[in-house]
Scaffold this active site. Sequence first.
Site, PDB file in Angstrom:
ATOM      1  N   TYR A   1       0.487  -1.114  -0.007  1.00 32.78           N
ATOM      2  CA  TYR A   1      -0.174   0.289  -0.181  1.00 32.78           C
ATOM      3  C   TYR A   1       0.708   1.673   0.111  1.00 32.78           C
ATOM      4  O   TYR A   1       1.973   1.344  -0.306  1.00 32.78           O
ATOM      5  CB  TYR A   1      -0.876   0.215   1.582  1.00 32.78           C
TER       6      TYR A   1
ATOM      7  N   LYS B   1       5.940  -1.647   1.863  1.00 25.50           N
ATOM      8  CA  LYS B   1       5.148  -1.342   2.282  1.00 25.50           C
ATOM      9  C   LYS B   1       4.258  -2.334   2.261  1.00 25.50           C
ATOM     10  O   LYS B   1       2.886  -2.302   1.802  1.00 25.50           O
ATOM     11  CB  LYS B   1       4.736   0.209   2.342  1.00 25.50           C
TER      12      LYS B   1
ATOM     13  N   GLU C   1      12.422   2.008  14.135  1.00 24.92           N
ATOM     14  CA  GLU C   1      11.104   3.069  13.734  1.00 24.92           C
ATOM     15  C   GLU C   1      10.011   3.237  14.076  1.00 24.92           C
ATOM     16  O   GLU C   1       9.864   2.142  15.571  1.00 24.92           O
ATOM     17  CB  GLU C   1      11.008   3.415  11.915  1.00 24.92           C
TER      18      GLU C   1
ATOM     19  N   LEU D   1      10.951   1.637   7.210  1.00 24.17           N
ATOM     20  CA  LEU D   1      10.147   2.181   5.459  1.00 24.17           C
ATOM     21  C   LEU D   1      10.934   3.231   5.554  1.00 24.17           C
ATOM     22  O   LEU D   1      11.508   4.241   6.182  1.00 24.17           O
ATOM     23  CB  LEU D   1       8.939   1.874   6.046  1.00 24.17           C
TER      24      LEU D   1
END
Length: 289
Positions: free
Chosen positions: A33, A149, A182, A207
């Site tokens: 996505y 992702k 993250e 990411l």
Amino acid sequence: MPRIVYVNGRYLPYARAAVHVEDRGLQFADSVYEVCAVRGGRFMDIAKHLDRLERSLGELTMAMPLGRRALEHVMREVAARERLVNGLVYVQVTRGVAPRNHAFPVPSVRPGLIVLARTRNQDDHTARQTDGVAVITVPETRWARVDIKTTALVANVLAKEQAANAGAVEAWFVDTDGHITEGSSSNAWIVNTDGALITRAADRKILAGITRIATKKAAAAGEIRLVERAFTLAEALAAREAFLTSAGNDIAPVIRIDDHTVGDGRPGPVAKSLLQCFYDVVDYEPAGR
Ligand code: PDD
């Protein structure tokens, strides 16, 4: 609530927008996505989001569901029908519908495509930037390819839920070496005691955020010294400043990490100055017809 959603070639009312029960996105999270922000009726860095979508698909040996121009057209059309001014456009591509079997369908099937736009509450967005946000830390429990992702986000979902229950907006993952990787849906940054801006290099443990790229540009424009390296939770707790970046928040100062106050508990000068030029370094394209 969105009005319409694009699903596999059709613009459908939200209540009737549905996918097949054997869509591999649903069965296996065999899907990727993108989330692209719209600000003042314009897409922010849409080309970079589509580049990343192509990369994610390539890593999973999936094809683009439409040509790039056609996909951009659908995103514009959904944004226009939604009368989107400030918000997010979600694009989800699945490997398609096939009888449940882990291995890829043979012959391959048509990829699934969903495009949905959602208006955001601009006051909440601004408040997070001006007041700052709290984060908690959680152990890193995700798979080894979070640079792709994918919609395989259950570890992120559990982390975010833990943050919400603690009155925080984000959870920062800490790996077994004590490094912050993250957030559950954002990248993590600190300004250390020497005044250096630090964020992890875009390796396989994070990411590679599109907002992260714009923030790097903003840092360069403001002549702020940036070091791309892993940093530890201990460094984050000692930091002068911290903030997070994502399409949903742009740049949001972090004023609390777990029970610890960051700096003086208010958004710091580096985050503020980055925010000041952030919107000038983004590439904009009309998000309408
Ligand atoms: N999340 N890291 C993770 C795990 C993310 O899910 C995101 C984005 C980011 C930041 O990427 P970008 O700057 O391109 O938004 C980093 C989106 C917004 C989401 O899942 O809703």
